[in-house]
Scaffold this motif. Structure first.
Motif, PDB file in Angstrom:
ATOM      1  N   ALA A 294      49.209  19.697 -22.670  1.00 24.88           N
ATOM      2  CA  ALA A 294      48.693  18.468 -23.267  1.00 24.88           C
ATOM      3  C   ALA A 294      47.171  18.584 -23.363  1.00 24.88           C
ATOM      4  O   ALA A 294      46.501  18.877 -22.367  1.00 24.88           O
ATOM      5  CB  ALA A 294      49.089  17.266 -22.429  1.00 24.88           C
ATOM      6  N   THR A 295      46.642  18.352 -24.557  1.00 25.88           N
ATOM      7  CA  THR A 295      45.193  18.477 -24.766  1.00 25.88           C
ATOM      8  C   THR A 295      44.490  17.125 -24.785  1.00 25.88           C
ATOM      9  O   THR A 295      43.387  17.001 -24.283  1.00 25.88           O
ATOM     10  CB  THR A 295      44.914  19.212 -26.078  1.00 25.88           C
ATOM     11  OG1 THR A 295      45.562  18.527 -27.168  1.00 25.88           O
ATOM     12  CG2 THR A 295      45.426  20.649 -25.998  1.00 25.88           C
ATOM     13  N   HIS A 296      45.132  16.104 -25.357  1.00 28.98           N
ATOM     14  CA  HIS A 296      44.568  14.760 -25.297  1.00 28.98           C
ATOM     15  C   HIS A 296      45.628  13.734 -25.694  1.00 28.98           C
ATOM     16  O   HIS A 296      46.660  14.072 -26.281  1.00 28.98           O
ATOM     17  CB  HIS A 296      43.322  14.620 -26.186  1.00 28.98           C
ATOM     18  CG  HIS A 296      43.565  14.791 -27.644  1.00 28.98           C
ATOM     19  ND1 HIS A 296      43.754  16.021 -28.243  1.00 28.98           N
ATOM     20  CD2 HIS A 296      43.661  13.870 -28.653  1.00 28.98           C
ATOM     21  CE1 HIS A 296      43.934  15.876 -29.537  1.00 28.98           C
ATOM     22  NE2 HIS A 296      43.890  14.573 -29.824  1.00 28.98           N
ATOM     23  N   LEU A 297      45.364  12.475 -25.316  1.00 26.68           N
ATOM     24  CA  LEU A 297      46.260  11.363 -25.613  1.00 26.68           C
ATOM     25  C   LEU A 297      45.580  10.439 -26.609  1.00 26.68           C
ATOM     26  O   LEU A 297      44.368  10.244 -26.563  1.00 26.68           O
ATOM     27  CB  LEU A 297      46.600  10.581 -24.338  1.00 26.68           C
ATOM     28  CG  LEU A 297      47.030  11.388 -23.097  1.00 26.68           C
ATOM     29  CD1 LEU A 297      47.382  10.435 -21.956  1.00 26.68           C
ATOM     30  CD2 LEU A 297      48.193  12.312 -23.393  1.00 26.68           C
ATOM     31  N   ASP A 298      46.379   9.844 -27.487  1.00 24.47           N
ATOM     32  CA  ASP A 298      45.846   8.945 -28.511  1.00 24.47           C
ATOM     33  C   ASP A 298      46.562   7.605 -28.485  1.00 24.47           C
ATOM     34  O   ASP A 298      47.730   7.512 -28.065  1.00 24.47           O
ATOM     35  CB  ASP A 298      46.029   9.561 -29.911  1.00 24.47           C
ATOM     36  CG  ASP A 298      44.793  10.307 -30.385  1.00 24.47           C
ATOM     37  OD1 ASP A 298      43.730  10.171 -29.746  1.00 24.47           O
ATOM     38  OD2 ASP A 298      44.908  11.048 -31.379  1.00 24.47           O
TER      39      ASP A 298
ATOM     40  N   ILE B 283      50.955  12.043 -27.554  1.00 35.57           N
ATOM     41  CA  ILE B 283      50.454  13.143 -26.735  1.00 35.57           C
ATOM     42  C   ILE B 283      50.234  14.333 -27.658  1.00 35.57           C
ATOM     43  O   ILE B 283      51.167  14.789 -28.324  1.00 35.57           O
ATOM     44  CB  ILE B 283      51.455  13.524 -25.632  1.00 35.57           C
ATOM     45  CG1 ILE B 283      51.860  12.306 -24.798  1.00 35.57           C
ATOM     46  CG2 ILE B 283      50.883  14.626 -24.741  1.00 35.57           C
ATOM     47  CD1 ILE B 283      53.039  12.556 -23.868  1.00 35.57           C
ATOM     48  N   HIS B 284      49.027  14.812 -27.713  1.00 38.72           N
ATOM     49  CA  HIS B 284      48.717  16.017 -28.475  1.00 38.72           C
ATOM     50  C   HIS B 284      48.818  17.201 -27.526  1.00 38.72           C
ATOM     51  O   HIS B 284      48.240  17.189 -26.433  1.00 38.72           O
ATOM     52  CB  HIS B 284      47.310  15.926 -29.069  1.00 38.72           C
ATOM     53  CG  HIS B 284      47.174  14.858 -30.116  1.00 38.72           C
ATOM     54  ND1 HIS B 284      46.944  15.125 -31.444  1.00 38.72           N
ATOM     55  CD2 HIS B 284      47.264  13.505 -30.027  1.00 38.72           C
ATOM     56  CE1 HIS B 284      46.885  14.001 -32.127  1.00 38.72           C
ATOM     57  NE2 HIS B 284      47.072  12.998 -31.285  1.00 38.72           N
TER      58      HIS B 284
ATOM     59  N   VAL C 162      45.218  15.957 -17.718  1.00 41.35           N
ATOM     60  CA  VAL C 162      44.506  15.274 -18.788  1.00 41.35           C
ATOM     61  C   VAL C 162      44.749  13.768 -18.783  1.00 41.35           C
ATOM     62  O   VAL C 162      43.954  13.012 -19.345  1.00 41.35           O
ATOM     63  CB  VAL C 162      44.929  15.877 -20.154  1.00 41.35           C
ATOM     64  CG1 VAL C 162      46.369  15.524 -20.491  1.00 41.35           C
ATOM     65  CG2 VAL C 162      44.006  15.432 -21.269  1.00 41.35           C
ATOM     66  N   CYS C 163      45.829  13.309 -18.148  1.00 39.64           N
ATOM     67  CA  CYS C 163      46.237  11.910 -18.327  1.00 39.64           C
ATOM     68  C   CYS C 163      45.259  10.910 -17.714  1.00 39.64           C
ATOM     69  O   CYS C 163      44.799   9.985 -18.399  1.00 39.64           O
ATOM     70  CB  CYS C 163      47.640  11.709 -17.770  1.00 39.64           C
ATOM     71  SG  CYS C 163      48.922  12.478 -18.793  1.00 39.64           S
TER      72      CYS C 163
ATOM     73  N   ASN D 114      49.583  23.542 -32.597  1.00 39.79           N
ATOM     74  CA  ASN D 114      49.221  22.193 -32.178  1.00 39.79           C
ATOM     75  C   ASN D 114      50.306  21.227 -32.630  1.00 39.79           C
ATOM     76  O   ASN D 114      50.711  21.225 -33.799  1.00 39.79           O
ATOM     77  CB  ASN D 114      47.879  21.785 -32.778  1.00 39.79           C
ATOM     78  CG  ASN D 114      46.739  22.619 -32.247  1.00 39.79           C
ATOM     79  OD1 ASN D 114      46.695  22.936 -31.056  1.00 39.79           O
ATOM     80  ND2 ASN D 114      45.803  22.995 -33.108  1.00 39.79           N
TER      81      ASN D 114
ATOM     82  N   ALA E  60      42.250  11.261 -16.912  1.00 45.85           N
ATOM     83  CA  ALA E  60      40.959  11.389 -17.591  1.00 45.85           C
ATOM     84  C   ALA E  60      40.954  10.753 -18.977  1.00 45.85           C
ATOM     85  O   ALA E  60      39.882  10.587 -19.577  1.00 45.85           O
ATOM     86  CB  ALA E  60      40.580  12.863 -17.705  1.00 45.85           C
ATOM     87  N   SER E  61      42.126  10.380 -19.504  1.00 49.25           N
ATOM     88  CA  SER E  61      42.201   9.787 -20.835  1.00 49.25           C
ATOM     89  C   SER E  61      41.847   8.304 -20.837  1.00 49.25           C
ATOM     90  O   SER E  61      41.597   7.729 -21.902  1.00 49.25           O
ATOM     91  CB  SER E  61      43.606   9.970 -21.414  1.00 49.25           C
ATOM     92  OG  SER E  61      43.902  11.342 -21.574  1.00 49.25           O
TER      93      SER E  61
END
Length: 391
Positions: free
Chosen positions: A125-129, A138-139, A163-164, A146, A166-167
């Protein structure tokens, strides 16, 4: 991709959650950044509280645990050559079970894959939107591409460095930390363990004798945080363990081949609230506990039991009230469990900064516990079932 619940992390929190959700007819996809082999090889604690045992059995996944796990009815604490024995069933009516966390993880992964339910390994997981809208995403990167997973709810079970947490926007989640200036040097040895889980407070420092099976011992020594396990030969380790366990004639602790070493620096950590928008956090993503008391896995299971219940209520009623209360329903238990682990850490370790007076207070506390059944029951209850939650 689209699912109801996107779970980041295939550790105990994420895996237990996926099975609890399936039991309620709720779909999920697990994204795990590491390989299956890596996840199934991570050595962690192996003491399962009563609530964790009950949860595995209620999911229909406890057969191997009940067959191979070892019932632990006693907890010993030694100091100045004396021993406090806590009869766990006698004091609480329940026992704990010794069954390694990696074995629990293997069982949960195997059951999920056998059912055809998705776990994507090596999916980072690279980032959440869109965490504050009805369809967060979830990206992640998987198979060199990707990708995006759209969900109704995201469960952040990806640990302290994931990552979570920190999002969430800066300042939303407050953290509370206590760091220690010592570590646990842990080894696995091909040697039959002693009868009971045994802690010791020696003038030279803390030690612990635990077990992984009838033929494998899990053993620990308190060492400086900056130490290196390479500094400890087998002979040095065994000499120090015999000394700290008051095994002067070397007749109680059996020695054997040491086949694994690790070093864990101790700390306490809590992050609150445990949620932001449609993101809900569990396990090491929001709390790190000192290993005395063996609460880490058990806390994670308690978190996701509450989370699964809240997610089920969301789908059954269309109301987010239970999800909105997730932190409220978890956080007091988290603080209580951290408090117990900190208490045991403070009671059983040597602190360089302690004055003779403070050292005397440690010994007085242990002496009181040795003489008080009420004090023994208080410790036993917290050891056996502190992390449990009521359904």
């Amino acid at each position: 991709m689209r699912t109801q619940v996107g779970i980041v992390g295939a550790g105990p929190a994420g895996l237990f959650l996926s099975h609890l959700l399936k039991q309620r007819g709720i779909e999920s996809v697990i994204l795990e950044s590491r390989s299956r082999a890596h996840v199934e090889a991570r050595v962690r604690a192996g003491v399962l509280e009563a609530g964790t045992i009950d949860t595995l059995n209620a999911l229909g996944l406890g057969e191997r645990m009940m067959r191979e796990g070892m019932v632990d009815d006693g907890l010993d604490m030694r100091f100045r050559g004396r021993n406090i024995h806590l009869d766990l069933p006698g004091l609480t009516g329940r026992s704990v079970r010794i069954y390694g966390q990696l074995e629990v993880v293997k069982d949960l992964i195997a059951a999920r894959l056998a059912a055809g339910d998705p776990i994507l390994f090596e999916a980072e997981a690279t980032h959440l939107d869109d965490l504050t809208v009805t369809r967060p995403s979830i990206h992640f990167r998987h198979d060199g591409k990707n990708k995006i997973l759209d969900c109704d709810v995201i469960a952040g079970c990806d640990g302290f460095h994931g990552v979570c947490r920190a999002s969430a926007p800066e300042g939303v989640i407050q953290t509370y930390t206590r760091n220690y200036d010592f570590a646990w040097l842990g080894v696995l040895a091909k040697a039959p363990p002693i009868a009971d889980m045994t802690y010791t407070n020696h003038d030279r420092g803390f030690a612990l004798c635990s077990r992984r099976s009838s033929s494998i011992s899990r053993l620990y020594l308190q060492v400086p945080a900056e130490d290196d396990h390479a500094n400890w030969s087998d002979a040095r380790f065994w000499d120090e363990l015999h000394t700290r366990m008051f095994d002067e004639n070397r007749s109680e602790i059996q020695e054997g081949e040491i086949f694994q070493r690790d070093l864990a620096v101790l700390r306490s950590y809590i992050a609150s609230p445990m949620q932001y928008g449609r993101l809900y956090l569990a396990g090491d993503a929001v709390h790190i506990v000192p290993p005395a008391g063996a609460k880490g896995l058990n806390m994670a299971v308690a978190d996701v039991r509450i989370m699964a219940r809240a997610i089920a209520a969301f789908y059954e009623t269309g109301s987010s009230d239970a999800l909105d209360r997730y932190t409220h329903d978890c956080i007091d238990r988290v603080w209580r469990t951290i408090r117990f682990s900190v208490y045991l850490t403070d009671l059983l370790h040597r602190f360089d900064e302690h004055s003779p007076f403070q050292r005397g207070m440690q010994m007085a506390e242990l002496d009181y516990i040795a003489q008080s059944e009420a004090a023994q029951r208080l410790i036993a209850e917290q050891y056996v079932m502190l992390s449990d939650v009521r359904d």
